[in-house]
Write a protein that holds these residues in place. Sequence first.
Motif, PDB file in Angstrom:
ATOM      1  N   SER A 183       0.836  -1.207   0.000  1.00  0.00           N
ATOM      2  CA  SER A 183       0.000   0.000   0.000  1.00  0.00           C
ATOM      3  C   SER A 183       0.870   1.255   0.000  1.00  0.00           C
ATOM      4  O   SER A 183       1.898   1.311   0.683  1.00  0.00           O
ATOM      5  CB  SER A 183      -0.892   0.008   1.241  1.00  0.00           C
ATOM      6  OG  SER A 183      -1.443   1.297   1.454  1.00  0.00           O
ATOM      7  N   PRO A 184       0.464   2.286  -0.776  1.00  0.00           N
ATOM      8  CA  PRO A 184       1.222   3.551  -0.783  1.00  0.00           C
ATOM      9  C   PRO A 184       1.383   4.151   0.606  1.00  0.00           C
ATOM     10  O   PRO A 184       2.388   4.815   0.892  1.00  0.00           O
ATOM     11  CB  PRO A 184       0.378   4.462  -1.687  1.00  0.00           C
ATOM     12  CG  PRO A 184      -0.384   3.532  -2.565  1.00  0.00           C
ATOM     13  CD  PRO A 184      -0.656   2.329  -1.719  1.00  0.00           C
ATOM     14  N   PHE A 185       0.407   3.908   1.471  1.00  0.00           N
ATOM     15  CA  PHE A 185       0.484   4.441   2.829  1.00  0.00           C
ATOM     16  C   PHE A 185       1.597   3.747   3.615  1.00  0.00           C
ATOM     17  O   PHE A 185       2.353   4.395   4.358  1.00  0.00           O
ATOM     18  CB  PHE A 185      -0.866   4.279   3.535  1.00  0.00           C
ATOM     19  CG  PHE A 185      -2.019   4.838   2.752  1.00  0.00           C
ATOM     20  CD1 PHE A 185      -2.049   6.179   2.392  1.00  0.00           C
ATOM     21  CD2 PHE A 185      -3.068   4.036   2.345  1.00  0.00           C
ATOM     22  CE1 PHE A 185      -3.094   6.707   1.671  1.00  0.00           C
ATOM     23  CE2 PHE A 185      -4.118   4.551   1.617  1.00  0.00           C
ATOM     24  CZ  PHE A 185      -4.133   5.885   1.269  1.00  0.00           C
ATOM     25  N   TRP A 186       1.713   2.425   3.441  1.00  0.00           N
ATOM     26  CA  TRP A 186       2.778   1.688   4.101  1.00  0.00           C
ATOM     27  C   TRP A 186       4.140   2.031   3.500  1.00  0.00           C
ATOM     28  O   TRP A 186       5.163   2.002   4.190  1.00  0.00           O
ATOM     29  CB  TRP A 186       2.535   0.178   4.016  1.00  0.00           C
ATOM     30  CG  TRP A 186       1.597  -0.317   5.066  1.00  0.00           C
ATOM     31  CD1 TRP A 186       0.323  -0.756   4.911  1.00  0.00           C
ATOM     32  CD2 TRP A 186       1.873  -0.386   6.474  1.00  0.00           C
ATOM     33  NE1 TRP A 186      -0.227  -1.103   6.116  1.00  0.00           N
ATOM     34  CE2 TRP A 186       0.700  -0.896   7.096  1.00  0.00           C
ATOM     35  CE3 TRP A 186       2.969  -0.077   7.277  1.00  0.00           C
ATOM     36  CZ2 TRP A 186       0.610  -1.097   8.471  1.00  0.00           C
ATOM     37  CZ3 TRP A 186       2.876  -0.285   8.647  1.00  0.00           C
ATOM     38  CH2 TRP A 186       1.720  -0.788   9.224  1.00  0.00           C
ATOM     39  N   GLN A 187       4.149   2.377   2.217  1.00  0.00           N
ATOM     40  CA  GLN A 187       5.398   2.799   1.587  1.00  0.00           C
ATOM     41  C   GLN A 187       5.971   4.032   2.286  1.00  0.00           C
ATOM     42  O   GLN A 187       7.175   4.132   2.505  1.00  0.00           O
ATOM     43  CB  GLN A 187       5.165   3.097   0.105  1.00  0.00           C
ATOM     44  CG  GLN A 187       4.862   1.869  -0.740  1.00  0.00           C
ATOM     45  CD  GLN A 187       4.664   2.216  -2.200  1.00  0.00           C
ATOM     46  OE1 GLN A 187       5.247   3.167  -2.705  1.00  0.00           O
ATOM     47  NE2 GLN A 187       3.828   1.442  -2.883  1.00  0.00           N
ATOM     48  N   GLN A 188       5.087   4.970   2.627  1.00  0.00           N
ATOM     49  CA  GLN A 188       5.535   6.163   3.344  1.00  0.00           C
ATOM     50  C   GLN A 188       6.090   5.814   4.720  1.00  0.00           C
ATOM     51  O   GLN A 188       7.094   6.384   5.167  1.00  0.00           O
ATOM     52  CB  GLN A 188       4.363   7.148   3.485  1.00  0.00           C
ATOM     53  CG  GLN A 188       3.864   7.718   2.168  1.00  0.00           C
ATOM     54  CD  GLN A 188       4.917   8.534   1.454  1.00  0.00           C
ATOM     55  OE1 GLN A 188       5.636   9.319   2.070  1.00  0.00           O
ATOM     56  NE2 GLN A 188       5.035   8.352   0.154  1.00  0.00           N
ATOM     57  N   VAL A 189       5.435   4.855   5.392  1.00  0.00           N
ATOM     58  CA  VAL A 189       5.889   4.421   6.716  1.00  0.00           C
ATOM     59  C   VAL A 189       7.281   3.799   6.619  1.00  0.00           C
ATOM     60  O   VAL A 189       8.183   4.123   7.403  1.00  0.00           O
ATOM     61  CB  VAL A 189       4.891   3.408   7.323  1.00  0.00           C
ATOM     62  CG1 VAL A 189       5.457   2.824   8.616  1.00  0.00           C
ATOM     63  CG2 VAL A 189       3.543   4.071   7.585  1.00  0.00           C
ATOM     64  N   VAL A 190       7.459   2.913   5.644  1.00  0.00           N
ATOM     65  CA  VAL A 190       8.743   2.231   5.477  1.00  0.00           C
ATOM     66  C   VAL A 190       9.847   3.239   5.165  1.00  0.00           C
ATOM     67  O   VAL A 190      10.940   3.192   5.737  1.00  0.00           O
ATOM     68  CB  VAL A 190       8.640   1.174   4.354  1.00  0.00           C
ATOM     69  CG1 VAL A 190      10.035   0.613   4.036  1.00  0.00           C
ATOM     70  CG2 VAL A 190       7.707   0.049   4.768  1.00  0.00           C
TER      71      VAL A 190
END
Length: 325
Positions: free
Chosen positions: A299-306
């Motif tokens: 998910s793009p949202f998890w990409q930001q977290v990572v």
Amino acid sequence: MITLKKHLSYSAKFQSLIALFVLCLVLSLLSENFLTTANVWNILRQVSVNICLSVGMTLVVLTAGIDLSVGSILALCGAVSATLVSYGLELEIFNLFVGFGPLSAIMVGIAVGWCLGWFNGWTITRFKVPPFVATLAMLTIARGITMLWTGGFPINNLGKEFAYIGTGWFLGIPMPVWITAIVVIIAVILTKKTPFGRHIYAIGGNERAARLSGVNIYKVKMMVYAIAGALAAVGGIIVTSRLDSAQPNAGLTYELDAIAAVVIGGTSLSGGKGSVMGAVLGGIIIGVLNNGLVLLNVSPFWQQVVKGLVILLAVIIDKAKAREE
């Protein structure tokens, strides 16, 4: 007998290269599409913009500064070049119309980036404004001017010659990769083989000592920020050319990726330590990470977290190394 501490010290010099190798190995095992030729070229095209920004950011950070405005400068310079190549420039006061070819439009865009970066450096040196505040202000100013320039609408259909910069190939290699390679080579020579490069490191290491040694602190800093602005413009032209469109919201958060690449590449946020090639490796790591997460359908949202966690880890390692020294 080589001690564990010496082993760790030696491996720390290659931490970015080791991290890139491990990341590529893991992603190649998780996705069969990762190591394909098409995907490798795609990654290199994608990272070309960030590497241009990261090279400029490295010079700034080496002086113990920061530049948060590169994403907005990228958008504005891309919009200026796109407008000139598409519509030219009409000077109603003189009843004059000036047409621009792709090369002249690009040169004007780079000149605009240089001037905006120079203004950052002038504000920082002349009025003693902290780099964070000065460039944050420019981030807002340049973004606002971009919206005013474009009216909030994209500028499309820029022509095949202009599009070749971002989508063309030369000798089997994408043009953005050629452009980035030239930028990196010039920056390496500048930092390693010239007095200007030595002055950059001296200012970041100890500004007071550099001043007492006769280094023109103001001139060097203004030049560094001007170069960062010009390289942001180069990145903006590549982005605009690839999309065949100048988007008013182009470059959003690009400054964060550039800072991440610089830190991951081993450049100290305290200044005086780091290299252009380290920033290149950092930019490639960020690009590989982004590409791998997309291939894995994260998910793009998890990409930001990572990405945020990776930046935080890099800063923690940087601070730990500083304490050891």
